[in-house]
Design an enzyme around this catalytic site. Structure first.
Site, PDB file in Angstrom:
ATOM      1  N   THR A   1      13.134   1.639 -24.598  1.00 40.06           N
ATOM      2  CA  THR A   1      11.985   2.155 -25.123  1.00 40.06           C
ATOM      3  C   THR A   1      11.580   0.842 -26.263  1.00 40.06           C
ATOM      4  O   THR A   1      10.316   0.610 -26.349  1.00 40.06           O
ATOM      5  CB  THR A   1      12.025   3.429 -25.644  1.00 40.06           C
ATOM      6  OG1 THR A   1      13.123   3.400 -26.472  1.00 40.06           O
ATOM      7  CG2 THR A   1      11.649   4.368 -24.697  1.00 40.06           C
TER       8      THR A   1
ATOM      9  N   GLN B   1      -0.223  -5.776  -3.042  1.00 41.24           N
ATOM     10  CA  GLN B   1       1.178  -5.819  -3.408  1.00 41.24           C
ATOM     11  C   GLN B   1       1.338  -5.460  -5.184  1.00 41.24           C
ATOM     12  O   GLN B   1       2.126  -4.707  -5.573  1.00 41.24           O
ATOM     13  CB  GLN B   1       1.742  -7.322  -3.356  1.00 41.24           C
ATOM     14  CG  GLN B   1       1.803  -7.485  -1.861  1.00 41.24           C
ATOM     15  CD  GLN B   1       2.293  -8.913  -1.405  1.00 41.24           C
ATOM     16  OE1 GLN B   1       2.231  -9.679  -2.334  1.00 41.24           O
ATOM     17  NE2 GLN B   1       2.862  -9.251  -0.196  1.00 41.24           N
TER      18      GLN B   1
ATOM     19  N   ARG C   1       1.013  -1.841  -6.305  1.00 40.57           N
ATOM     20  CA  ARG C   1       1.913  -0.930  -6.141  1.00 40.57           C
ATOM     21  C   ARG C   1       2.800  -0.409  -7.547  1.00 40.57           C
ATOM     22  O   ARG C   1       3.485   0.417  -7.583  1.00 40.57           O
ATOM     23  CB  ARG C   1       3.002  -1.451  -5.254  1.00 40.57           C
ATOM     24  CG  ARG C   1       2.413  -1.630  -3.884  1.00 40.57           C
ATOM     25  CD  ARG C   1       1.867  -0.297  -3.071  1.00 40.57           C
ATOM     26  NE  ARG C   1       2.833   0.718  -3.236  1.00 40.57           N
ATOM     27  CZ  ARG C   1       3.625   0.934  -2.052  1.00 40.57           C
ATOM     28  NH1 ARG C   1       3.604   0.011  -1.225  1.00 40.57           N
ATOM     29  NH2 ARG C   1       4.505   1.687  -2.078  1.00 40.57           N
TER      30      ARG C   1
ATOM     31  N   ARG D   1       2.994   0.889 -10.564  1.00 38.53           N
ATOM     32  CA  ARG D   1       2.062   2.084 -11.180  1.00 38.53           C
ATOM     33  C   ARG D   1       2.280   2.240 -12.569  1.00 38.53           C
ATOM     34  O   ARG D   1       1.446   2.879 -13.308  1.00 38.53           O
ATOM     35  CB  ARG D   1       2.570   3.374 -10.583  1.00 38.53           C
ATOM     36  CG  ARG D   1       2.362   3.487  -8.891  1.00 38.53           C
ATOM     37  CD  ARG D   1       3.462   4.547  -8.418  1.00 38.53           C
ATOM     38  NE  ARG D   1       4.873   3.980  -8.208  1.00 38.53           N
ATOM     39  CZ  ARG D   1       5.899   4.508  -7.818  1.00 38.53           C
ATOM     40  NH1 ARG D   1       5.616   5.756  -7.285  1.00 38.53           N
ATOM     41  NH2 ARG D   1       6.961   4.037  -7.909  1.00 38.53           N
TER      42      ARG D   1
ATOM     43  N   SER E   1     -15.506  -3.627  -9.506  1.00 37.46           N
ATOM     44  CA  SER E   1     -15.962  -2.719  -8.261  1.00 37.46           C
ATOM     45  C   SER E   1     -16.950  -3.264  -7.333  1.00 37.46           C
ATOM     46  O   SER E   1     -18.056  -3.660  -7.497  1.00 37.46           O
ATOM     47  CB  SER E   1     -16.987  -1.574  -9.030  1.00 37.46           C
ATOM     48  OG  SER E   1     -17.539  -0.647  -7.935  1.00 37.46           O
TER      49      SER E   1
ATOM     50  N   ARG F   1     -19.146  -4.003   2.316  1.00 33.86           N
ATOM     51  CA  ARG F   1     -17.911  -4.736   2.044  1.00 33.86           C
ATOM     52  C   ARG F   1     -16.643  -4.514   3.002  1.00 33.86           C
ATOM     53  O   ARG F   1     -15.659  -5.464   3.263  1.00 33.86           O
ATOM     54  CB  ARG F   1     -17.235  -4.356   0.421  1.00 33.86           C
ATOM     55  CG  ARG F   1     -16.719  -2.698   0.673  1.00 33.86           C
ATOM     56  CD  ARG F   1     -16.110  -2.540  -0.833  1.00 33.86           C
ATOM     57  NE  ARG F   1     -16.050  -0.975  -0.908  1.00 33.86           N
ATOM     58  CZ  ARG F   1     -15.323  -0.585  -1.685  1.00 33.86           C
ATOM     59  NH1 ARG F   1     -14.690  -0.985  -2.644  1.00 33.86           N
ATOM     60  NH2 ARG F   1     -15.306   0.878  -1.684  1.00 33.86           N
TER      61      ARG F   1
ATOM     62  N   ARG G   1       8.936  -9.332  -8.685  1.00 34.81           N
ATOM     63  CA  ARG G   1       7.763 -10.381  -7.947  1.00 34.81           C
ATOM     64  C   ARG G   1       8.178 -11.865  -8.245  1.00 34.81           C
ATOM     65  O   ARG G   1       7.226 -12.598  -7.851  1.00 34.81           O
ATOM     66  CB  ARG G   1       6.470  -9.942  -8.645  1.00 34.81           C
ATOM     67  CG  ARG G   1       6.018  -8.240  -8.173  1.00 34.81           C
ATOM     68  CD  ARG G   1       6.133  -8.394  -6.618  1.00 34.81           C
ATOM     69  NE  ARG G   1       5.733  -7.026  -6.328  1.00 34.81           N
ATOM     70  CZ  ARG G   1       5.795  -6.586  -5.100  1.00 34.81           C
ATOM     71  NH1 ARG G   1       6.044  -7.154  -3.921  1.00 34.81           N
ATOM     72  NH2 ARG G   1       5.086  -5.317  -4.642  1.00 34.81           N
TER      73      ARG G   1
HETATM   74  C1  LIG Z   1       9.836  -7.962  -1.976  1.00 32.16           C
HETATM   75  C2  LIG Z   1       9.162  -6.655  -1.601  1.00 32.16           C
HETATM   76  C3  LIG Z   1       8.892  -6.069  -0.638  1.00 32.16           C
HETATM   77  C4  LIG Z   1       8.245  -4.825  -0.318  1.00 32.16           C
HETATM   78  N1  LIG Z   1       7.816  -4.202   0.802  1.00 32.16           N
HETATM   79  C5  LIG Z   1       7.186  -3.250   0.711  1.00 32.16           C
HETATM   80  C6  LIG Z   1       6.814  -2.501   2.117  1.00 32.16           C
HETATM   81  O1  LIG Z   1       7.186  -3.181   3.207  1.00 32.16           O
HETATM   82  N2  LIG Z   1       6.059  -1.399   2.160  1.00 32.16           N
HETATM   83  C7  LIG Z   1       5.573  -0.758   1.018  1.00 32.16           C
HETATM   84  O2  LIG Z   1       4.966   0.195   0.994  1.00 32.16           O
HETATM   85  N3  LIG Z   1       6.333  -1.279  -0.134  1.00 32.16           N
HETATM   86  C8  LIG Z   1       6.784  -2.577  -0.382  1.00 32.16           C
HETATM   87  N4  LIG Z   1       7.379  -2.829  -1.291  1.00 32.16           N
HETATM   88  C9  LIG Z   1       6.768  -2.099  -2.899  1.00 32.16           C
HETATM   89  C10 LIG Z   1       8.067  -1.561  -3.463  1.00 32.16           C
HETATM   90  O3  LIG Z   1       8.529  -0.365  -2.334  1.00 32.16           O
HETATM   91  C11 LIG Z   1       7.423  -0.914  -4.663  1.00 32.16           C
HETATM   92  O4  LIG Z   1       6.481   0.217  -4.504  1.00 32.16           O
HETATM   93  C12 LIG Z   1       6.844  -1.829  -5.819  1.00 32.16           C
HETATM   94  O5  LIG Z   1       7.566  -2.949  -5.870  1.00 32.16           O
HETATM   95  C13 LIG Z   1       6.666  -1.029  -7.225  1.00 32.16           C
HETATM   96  O6  LIG Z   1       8.101  -0.977  -7.524  1.00 32.16           O
HETATM   97  P1  LIG Z   1       8.247   0.309  -8.457  1.00 32.16           P
HETATM   98  O7  LIG Z   1       7.861   1.753  -8.049  1.00 32.16           O
HETATM   99  O8  LIG Z   1       9.826   0.023  -9.108  1.00 32.16           O
HETATM  100  O9  LIG Z   1       7.344  -0.251  -9.773  1.00 32.16           O
HETATM  101  P2  LIG Z   1       6.309   0.834 -10.774  1.00 32.16           P
HETATM  102  O10 LIG Z   1       5.561   1.444  -9.984  1.00 32.16           O
HETATM  103  O11 LIG Z   1       5.815   0.093 -11.788  1.00 32.16           O
HETATM  104  O12 LIG Z   1       7.377   1.851 -11.615  1.00 32.16           O
HETATM  105  C14 LIG Z   1       8.478   1.423 -12.162  1.00 32.16           C
HETATM  106  C15 LIG Z   1       9.310   2.541 -12.240  1.00 32.16           C
HETATM  107  O13 LIG Z   1       8.855   3.787 -12.589  1.00 32.16           O
HETATM  108  C16 LIG Z   1       9.434   4.747 -11.944  1.00 32.16           C
HETATM  109  N5  LIG Z   1       8.265   5.563 -11.274  1.00 32.16           N
HETATM  110  C17 LIG Z   1       7.109   5.056 -11.274  1.00 32.16           C
HETATM  111  N6  LIG Z   1       6.411   6.070 -10.706  1.00 32.16           N
HETATM  112  C18 LIG Z   1       7.192   6.807  -9.940  1.00 32.16           C
HETATM  113  C19 LIG Z   1       7.191   8.161  -9.219  1.00 32.16           C
HETATM  114  N7  LIG Z   1       5.972   8.545  -8.881  1.00 32.16           N
HETATM  115  N8  LIG Z   1       8.207   8.694  -8.981  1.00 32.16           N
HETATM  116  C20 LIG Z   1       9.464   8.409  -9.349  1.00 32.16           C
HETATM  117  N9  LIG Z   1       9.430   7.359 -10.070  1.00 32.16           N
HETATM  118  C21 LIG Z   1       8.517   6.613 -10.428  1.00 32.16           C
HETATM  119  C22 LIG Z   1      10.445   4.103 -10.959  1.00 32.16           C
HETATM  120  O14 LIG Z   1      11.627   4.031 -11.372  1.00 32.16           O
HETATM  121  C23 LIG Z   1       9.795   2.802 -10.793  1.00 32.16           C
HETATM  122  O15 LIG Z   1      11.050   1.902 -10.521  1.00 32.16           O
HETATM  123  C24 LIG Z   1       7.827  -4.120  -1.541  1.00 32.16           C
HETATM  124  C25 LIG Z   1       8.118  -4.578  -2.851  1.00 32.16           C
HETATM  125  C26 LIG Z   1       9.012  -5.869  -2.961  1.00 32.16           C
HETATM  126  C27 LIG Z   1       9.204  -6.486  -4.127  1.00 32.16           C
END
Ligand SMILES: Cc1cc2nc3c(=O)[nH]c(=O)nc-3n(C[C@H](O)[C@H](O)[C@H](O)COP(=O)(O)OP(=O)(O)OC[C@H]3O[C@@H](n4cnc5c(N)ncnc54)[C@H](O)[C@@H]3O)c2cc1C
Length: 305
Positions: free
Chosen positions: A69, A89, A92, A94, A102, A172, A199
């Site tokens: 933290t 990418q 994703r 979040r 927009s 678009r 990344r």
């Molecule tokens: C090399 C690579 C290949 C990938 N290939 C694919 C693919 O083929 N298809 C695909 O769909 N995605 C793919 N991804 C995306 C991957 O699955 C993750 O969605 C993305 O990297 C975001 O990671 P994250 O959820 O850890 O990060 P963030 O969304 O930033 O979240 C950070 C952390 O917060 C927690 N968190 C956030 N939101 C939630 C929630 N709703 N529930 C529980 N915990 C949460 C988790 O601990 C998470 O690790 C790929 C990613 C990488 C790096």
């Protein structure tokens, strides 16, 4: 009380650092610096720890022990221009706050990404999500010419639709993912580290890695000590699974990597005897190679002759 600032970071604000053909990353604002991490941590540890740890030592301790933290006390806000295929990418992740250009409201500029010839490569045989060996020149040039043509045709259709009165939000739909979008992206330092660990990794697509590298360069100006620790403990760290530890124990006892892997349950061959190109055993050998190259690099540094 004066708001803490980092002069080097202040000089970066608003500077668009180019990425790809039309993209950029610019620092818009930041809140906090290395001192903010230390200050937050000292609330939990109290003044008594001050004599034990200097600021650098404390930040390194926090990172090693995943006391996360205090790192969330630092926030960074960027303006990013990026192709839609990279944005898909990036979005994703979040844990950031995003506000995107927009295309319902504004007209999309005619800017799209055509990869340079050296980045149009063969489908990787090992990593189904990656690219690998070079392709023959004519294949590369054909692909790049096709992409140019698709973009030109798409933008002509987009313009035609707008001229005919089709709403921007509908027009678009004809634009490919090579077109650019733009957004503000704000994230705290801990979640930025998480984003970067994913990344900057060689498994991530080259284009998003270029953006991640620039974001990291900027972040390191804001929080140099925290980024130094992140580099060392997270990017430069190596984790070993239970089986890998078992294989390592066998290696240290004198077994060959093949025997160590087999005995530890990390198969290097398929059932039909063919060598595996992916899987836990292969990943363990990759880790060993990484360890060896780090040791070789150290040996060279120690003995410049
Ligand atoms: C090399 C690579 C290949 C990938 N290939 C694919 C693919 O083929 N298809 C695909 O769909 N995605 C793919 N991804 C995306 C991957 O699955 C993750 O969605 C993305 O990297 C975001 O990671 P994250 O959820 O850890 O990060 P963030 O969304 O930033 O979240 C950070 C952390 O917060 C927690 N968190 C956030 N939101 C939630 C929630 N709703 N529930 C529980 N915990 C949460 C988790 O601990 C998470 O690790 C790929 C990613 C990488 C790096």
């Amino acid at each position: 009380m004066v708001r803490p600032t980092v002069p080097g970071a202040d000089r970066l604000i608003g500077i668009r650092r180019p990425i790809l053909t039309h993209g950029f990353v610019a620092l818009v604002d930041y809140m906090g610096d290395d001192a903010a991490i230390v200050q937050a941590a000292r609330v939990s540890y109290g003044r008594g720890t001050k004599s034990v740890h200097d600021d650098r030592g404390l930040i390194r301790y926090l990172l090693r022990h995943r006391h996360t933290t205090p790192f969330e006390m630092v926030e960074l806000k960027f303006l990013v221009r990026l192709p839609i295929f990279v944005a898909r990418q990036w979005i994703r992740h979040r844990s950031a706050s995003v506000n995107e250009y927009s295309a319902r409201y504004s007209i999309v500029p005619d800017e799209y990404e055509v990869p340079p010839p050296e980045e149009v490569r063969h489908q990787s045989m090992r990593n189904r999500q990656g690219r690998d060996e070079p392709l023959p020149g004519p294949v590369v040039e054909r692909f790049r010419a096709d992409l140019e043509q698709v973009a030109k045709d798409a933008y002509a259709a987009y313009t035609r639709a707008l001229d005919a009165g089709v709403a921007r939000e509908t027009a678009r739909l004809v634009l490919p993912v090579a077109y650019y979008t733009q957004w503000y992206w704000k994230i705290d330092l801990w979640n930025l580290f998480h984003f970067l660990s994913l990344r900057l990794d060689p498994h991530a697509q080259e284009e998003i890695r270029l953006y991640a590298a620039e974001v990291a360069r900027i972040g390191a100006v804001v929080c140099p000590i925290a980024f130094e620790a992140f580099d060392e403990f997270v990017l430069g760290g190596l984790s070993l699974t239970q089986r890998e530890q078992a294989a390592l124990r066998r290696l240290l006892a004198g077994a060959t990597p093949e025997v160590a892997c087999r005995e530890a349950g990390l198969p290097l061959q398929r059932a039909d005897g063919r060598p595996r190109t992916t899987g836990e055993g292969v990943e363990f050998l990759e880790k060993l190679a990484r360890l060896r190259s780090a040791a070789d690099a150290r040996a060279t540094a120690d003995d410049p002759a």
